[in-house]
Design a protein around this motif. Sequence first.
Motif, PDB file in Angstrom:
ATOM      1  N   GLN A  12      -2.120  -1.984  -7.569  1.00 36.24           N
ATOM      2  CA  GLN A  12      -3.237  -1.271  -8.194  1.00 36.24           C
ATOM      3  C   GLN A  12      -3.468  -1.785  -9.609  1.00 36.24           C
ATOM      4  O   GLN A  12      -2.609  -2.428 -10.206  1.00 36.24           O
ATOM      5  CB  GLN A  12      -2.948   0.234  -8.260  1.00 36.24           C
ATOM      6  CG  GLN A  12      -1.817   0.570  -9.235  1.00 36.24           C
ATOM      7  CD  GLN A  12      -1.183   1.912  -9.008  1.00 36.24           C
ATOM      8  OE1 GLN A  12      -1.002   2.332  -7.866  1.00 36.24           O
ATOM      9  NE2 GLN A  12      -0.851   2.609 -10.083  1.00 36.24           N
TER      10      GLN A  12
ATOM     11  N   ASP B  56      -5.065   0.033 -13.231  1.00 33.96           N
ATOM     12  CA  ASP B  56      -5.517   1.273 -13.863  1.00 33.96           C
ATOM     13  C   ASP B  56      -6.233   0.969 -15.168  1.00 33.96           C
ATOM     14  O   ASP B  56      -5.755   0.175 -15.982  1.00 33.96           O
ATOM     15  CB  ASP B  56      -4.340   2.202 -14.172  1.00 33.96           C
ATOM     16  CG  ASP B  56      -3.614   2.666 -12.922  1.00 33.96           C
ATOM     17  OD1 ASP B  56      -4.220   2.586 -11.833  1.00 33.96           O
ATOM     18  OD2 ASP B  56      -2.454   3.108 -13.038  1.00 33.96           O
TER      19      ASP B  56
ATOM     20  N   ARG C 128      -8.259   4.371 -11.046  1.00 33.67           N
ATOM     21  CA  ARG C 128      -7.298   3.492 -10.387  1.00 33.67           C
ATOM     22  C   ARG C 128      -7.990   2.714  -9.271  1.00 33.67           C
ATOM     23  O   ARG C 128      -8.542   3.301  -8.334  1.00 33.67           O
ATOM     24  CB  ARG C 128      -6.143   4.310  -9.822  1.00 33.67           C
ATOM     25  CG  ARG C 128      -5.151   3.545  -8.953  1.00 33.67           C
ATOM     26  CD  ARG C 128      -3.891   4.341  -8.739  1.00 33.67           C
ATOM     27  NE  ARG C 128      -3.165   4.464 -10.003  1.00 33.67           N
ATOM     28  CZ  ARG C 128      -2.116   5.285 -10.172  1.00 33.67           C
ATOM     29  NH1 ARG C 128      -1.695   6.037  -9.163  1.00 33.67           N
ATOM     30  NH2 ARG C 128      -1.519   5.337 -11.351  1.00 33.67           N
TER      31      ARG C 128
END
Length: 231
Positions: free
Chosen positions: A72, A74, A96
């Motif tokens: 991921q 962010d 995210r």
Amino acid sequence: MTISSTSTLKGFLLINILLVSVICTGQENFTAFVQPAVALNYNVTNTYSHNFSVQNRNYLYDNESVQLTVRQIDIVHFSNLRIKDNQSLAFGILYRFRENFDDGTNELRLTQQYNLQYKTNVIRYGHRLRTEQRITSIKTTHRYRYRFSLDLPLQGEKLDVGEPYFVGNFENLLSVAKEQRPQYDVRFTLNLGWKITEKTKFQIGSEYRFEDYSQNLEQVLLLLSSLNISL
């Protein structure tokens, strides 16, 4: 108290090497990540400031195998208001990006925070209370968090340019959502940092998480690094 930067770094790296060695034990329900971050702090007034950061979490160990793949990214913003010399309120928003990297869903997170700090000799203590709303296309999860932290310079009584410092955190979390049993987590974090310039700090560290320990325990290790720049 005076500790050389070299011996401090060696000791800290040894601790983290021992933590990483846990990866080789083949234990179940264990995941490890590498998470670098860059943060930018901007003071609008003497009592109001902004914080912007970007962090990237990558798998290091998952499904009992070593790998290095993106999980991921962010993007985070916080607005901070100091209400007293040692107290502040903050409101944050995080987005995210995960759908492009694995089977997870993207997430919008809203955060409300109260922070209290006080200092005894060279050690600064902090208490942080947070509430969060984690919003995805599947559900909204409410989280309630308490963190205790301490930090101190490792050379002398105050932190000067070029000197190291230590930060330690302990945090409890409660997550609740509709049609889901409450989830309890606990986290332990150790960071070693350096004040590179008057406005720049660099930190490396590790965080160990015991997630959902009352029902289905999962253990997570994060290897952390961050560059913090103040304008």
